[in-house]
Design a protein around this motif. Sequence first.
Motif, PDB file in Angstrom:
ATOM      1  N   GLY A  48       0.823  -1.385  -0.136  1.00 27.50           N
ATOM      2  CA  GLY A  48       0.027  -0.061   0.085  1.00 27.50           C
ATOM      3  C   GLY A  48       0.942   1.309   0.108  1.00 27.50           C
ATOM      4  N   THR A  49       0.081   2.364  -0.133  1.00 26.76           N
ATOM      5  CA  THR A  49       0.854   3.663  -0.219  1.00 26.76           C
ATOM      6  C   THR A  49       0.080   4.712   0.697  1.00 26.76           C
ATOM      7  OG1 THR A  49       1.651   3.185  -2.616  1.00 26.76           O
ATOM      8  CG2 THR A  49       1.741   5.469  -1.775  1.00 26.76           C
ATOM      9  N   VAL A  50       0.975   5.443   1.415  1.00 26.14           N
ATOM     10  CA  VAL A  50       0.391   6.586   2.289  1.00 26.14           C
ATOM     11  C   VAL A  50       0.061   7.605   1.382  1.00 26.14           C
ATOM     12  CG1 VAL A  50       0.735   8.302   4.118  1.00 26.14           C
ATOM     13  CG2 VAL A  50       1.945   6.040   4.085  1.00 26.14           C
ATOM     14  N   TYR A  63       6.570   8.054   8.719  1.00 25.21           N
ATOM     15  CA  TYR A  63       5.717   7.754   7.556  1.00 25.21           C
ATOM     16  C   TYR A  63       5.250   9.393   6.820  1.00 25.21           C
ATOM     17  CZ  TYR A  63       5.221   2.969   8.463  1.00 25.21           C
ATOM     18  OH  TYR A  63       5.541   1.397   8.923  1.00 25.21           O
ATOM     19  N   LYS A  64       5.461   9.406   5.559  1.00 20.91           N
ATOM     20  CA  LYS A  64       5.108  10.447   4.833  1.00 20.91           C
ATOM     21  C   LYS A  64       4.341  10.097   3.599  1.00 20.91           C
ATOM     22  CE  LYS A  64       9.587  13.057   5.547  1.00 20.91           C
ATOM     23  NZ  LYS A  64      10.138  11.886   6.435  1.00 20.91           N
ATOM     24  N   VAL A  65       3.496  11.203   2.910  1.00 24.73           N
ATOM     25  CA  VAL A  65       2.772  10.786   1.847  1.00 24.73           C
ATOM     26  C   VAL A  65       3.571  10.285   0.852  1.00 24.73           C
ATOM     27  CG1 VAL A  65       1.436  11.915  -0.058  1.00 24.73           C
ATOM     28  CG2 VAL A  65       0.967  12.659   2.084  1.00 24.73           C
ATOM     29  N   GLY A  66       3.365   8.978   0.281  1.00 26.47           N
ATOM     30  CA  GLY A  66       4.302   8.279  -0.706  1.00 26.47           C
ATOM     31  C   GLY A  66       5.013   7.124  -0.211  1.00 26.47           C
ATOM     32  N   THR A  67       4.811   7.180   1.082  1.00 25.85           N
ATOM     33  CA  THR A  67       5.518   6.020   1.832  1.00 25.85           C
ATOM     34  C   THR A  67       4.784   4.716   1.529  1.00 25.85           C
ATOM     35  OG1 THR A  67       6.494   7.315   3.792  1.00 25.85           O
ATOM     36  CG2 THR A  67       6.340   4.874   4.019  1.00 25.85           C
ATOM     37  N   THR A  68       5.739   3.452   1.221  1.00 28.02           N
ATOM     38  CA  THR A  68       4.991   2.211   0.876  1.00 28.02           C
ATOM     39  C   THR A  68       5.020   1.496   2.134  1.00 28.02           C
ATOM     40  OG1 THR A  68       7.213   1.379   0.207  1.00 28.02           O
ATOM     41  CG2 THR A  68       5.792   2.198  -1.413  1.00 28.02           C
ATOM     42  N   LEU A  69       3.678   0.501   2.112  1.00 28.02           N
ATOM     43  CA  LEU A  69       3.822  -0.218   3.370  1.00 28.02           C
ATOM     44  C   LEU A  69       3.414  -1.746   3.134  1.00 28.02           C
ATOM     45  CD1 LEU A  69       0.936   2.257   4.799  1.00 28.02           C
ATOM     46  CD2 LEU A  69       3.405   2.369   5.230  1.00 28.02           C
ATOM     47  N   ILE A  93      -4.668   7.987   5.270  1.00 30.17           N
ATOM     48  CA  ILE A  93      -5.377   7.159   4.150  1.00 30.17           C
ATOM     49  C   ILE A  93      -4.276   6.578   3.426  1.00 30.17           C
ATOM     50  CG2 ILE A  93      -6.741   7.510   2.076  1.00 30.17           C
ATOM     51  CD1 ILE A  93      -8.152   8.520   4.568  1.00 30.17           C
ATOM     52  N   ILE A  94      -4.703   5.335   3.396  1.00 30.37           N
ATOM     53  CA  ILE A  94      -3.739   4.317   2.804  1.00 30.37           C
ATOM     54  C   ILE A  94      -4.435   3.737   1.305  1.00 30.37           C
ATOM     55  CG2 ILE A  94      -2.629   2.248   3.144  1.00 30.37           C
ATOM     56  CD1 ILE A  94      -1.691   4.084   4.920  1.00 30.37           C
ATOM     57  N   LYS A  95      -3.678   3.883   0.301  1.00 25.59           N
ATOM     58  CA  LYS A  95      -4.308   3.478  -0.970  1.00 25.59           C
ATOM     59  C   LYS A  95      -3.786   2.063  -1.236  1.00 25.59           C
ATOM     60  CE  LYS A  95      -4.436   4.934  -5.591  1.00 25.59           C
ATOM     61  NZ  LYS A  95      -5.782   5.050  -6.039  1.00 25.59           N
ATOM     62  N   VAL A  96      -4.639   1.183  -1.722  1.00 27.57           N
ATOM     63  CA  VAL A  96      -4.483  -0.085  -2.221  1.00 27.57           C
ATOM     64  C   VAL A  96      -5.155  -0.494  -3.510  1.00 27.57           C
ATOM     65  CG1 VAL A  96      -3.709  -1.054  -0.071  1.00 27.57           C
ATOM     66  CG2 VAL A  96      -6.137  -1.185  -0.719  1.00 27.57           C
ATOM     67  N   ASP A  97      -4.412  -1.579  -4.065  1.00 29.16           N
ATOM     68  CA  ASP A  97      -5.257  -2.027  -5.279  1.00 29.16           C
ATOM     69  C   ASP A  97      -6.704  -2.227  -5.014  1.00 29.16           C
ATOM     70  OD1 ASP A  97      -6.155  -3.776  -7.328  1.00 29.16           O
ATOM     71  OD2 ASP A  97      -4.418  -3.931  -8.237  1.00 29.16           O
ATOM     72  N   SER A  98      -7.785  -1.707  -5.708  1.00 28.21           N
ATOM     73  CA  SER A  98      -9.038  -2.177  -5.326  1.00 28.21           C
ATOM     74  C   SER A  98      -9.483  -3.595  -5.067  1.00 28.21           C
ATOM     75  CB  SER A  98     -10.040  -1.505  -6.405  1.00 28.21           C
ATOM     76  OG  SER A  98      -9.914  -1.868  -7.658  1.00 28.21           O
ATOM     77  N   LYS A  99      -8.855  -4.345  -5.726  1.00 32.09           N
ATOM     78  CA  LYS A  99      -9.261  -5.762  -5.818  1.00 32.09           C
ATOM     79  C   LYS A  99      -9.033  -6.406  -4.097  1.00 32.09           C
ATOM     80  CE  LYS A  99      -4.675  -7.978  -7.140  1.00 32.09           C
ATOM     81  NZ  LYS A  99      -4.121  -8.918  -8.108  1.00 32.09           N
ATOM     82  N   TYR A 100      -8.404  -5.435  -3.327  1.00 31.06           N
ATOM     83  CA  TYR A 100      -8.054  -6.037  -1.841  1.00 31.06           C
ATOM     84  C   TYR A 100      -8.962  -5.432  -0.926  1.00 31.06           C
ATOM     85  CZ  TYR A 100      -3.693  -8.025  -3.630  1.00 31.06           C
ATOM     86  OH  TYR A 100      -2.627  -8.521  -4.286  1.00 31.06           O
ATOM     87  N   ILE A 101      -9.873  -4.619  -1.335  1.00 33.80           N
ATOM     88  CA  ILE A 101     -10.676  -3.812  -0.311  1.00 33.80           C
ATOM     89  C   ILE A 101     -11.880  -4.619   0.059  1.00 33.80           C
ATOM     90  CG2 ILE A 101     -12.573  -2.234  -0.475  1.00 33.80           C
ATOM     91  CD1 ILE A 101      -9.694  -0.817  -0.203  1.00 33.80           C
ATOM     92  N   ALA A 102     -12.132  -5.803  -0.733  1.00 30.61           N
ATOM     93  CA  ALA A 102     -13.117  -6.728  -0.082  1.00 30.61           C
ATOM     94  C   ALA A 102     -12.638  -7.324   1.095  1.00 30.61           C
ATOM     95  CB  ALA A 102     -13.371  -7.804  -1.096  1.00 30.61           C
ATOM     96  N   HIS A 103     -11.362  -7.390   1.555  1.00 33.43           N
ATOM     97  CA  HIS A 103     -10.793  -8.058   2.713  1.00 33.43           C
ATOM     98  C   HIS A 103     -10.344  -7.185   3.651  1.00 33.43           C
ATOM     99  CE1 HIS A 103      -9.249 -11.371  -0.416  1.00 33.43           C
ATOM    100  NE2 HIS A 103     -10.662 -11.392  -0.178  1.00 33.43           N
TER     101      HIS A 103
END
Length: 205
Positions: free
Chosen positions: A97-99, A163-169, A112-122
Amino acid sequence: MFTGLIREIATVKSYRNNILTIQSKHKAKLGDSIAINGVCLTVIKVNSDGFDLELADETRSIIDESKITGQVHMEPAMKMNDRFEGHIVQGHVDCVGTVAKITPRENATDFIIKVDSKYIAHIVPKGSITIDGISLTVNDVFEDSFRLTIIPHTLNETLMKNYKVGTTLNVETDLFARYIDHILSHRNRKKSMSWDEVDAIQMSY
């Protein structure tokens, strides 16, 4: 199995030829399972100031390898008689994910953490999620992101303070949500499943 409660901020001494050398106060034993930034790895060598771990090809294909440099979150696997805190964490990273946004509030900080939408169901509102090995609670879930509210103690005692905007997780979604989704998706293909098939699905995680 882990709990998502960070036991130590350890240091990466080197990472070469898929071997990760960690400097840590933890006294590991050969064969121990240890989570580094949420990734379950096996101790293959014990050193005077830490231990070596090996990363398999499958692991390296999923995680962001930039997350295994500098300081890292470290948690040894639970023992049978340990007090259970946090939530059930396998150390199996689902995605990176990405901040996307950080908002300071009066007594907490929203991420707010952004991820590929296919993982949102979990990812379940008010459910648990693991971020770089940290057990956290999801507040809101959106189309391709989710919101966490981090209290000052967690922020100060983990690497989240950096963590900053753009940090990967490294993100591990909810274990039970994955089970249920997998079982239901298989039930849609067949009229019913045997208990042997359900057991086989559970053992695959």
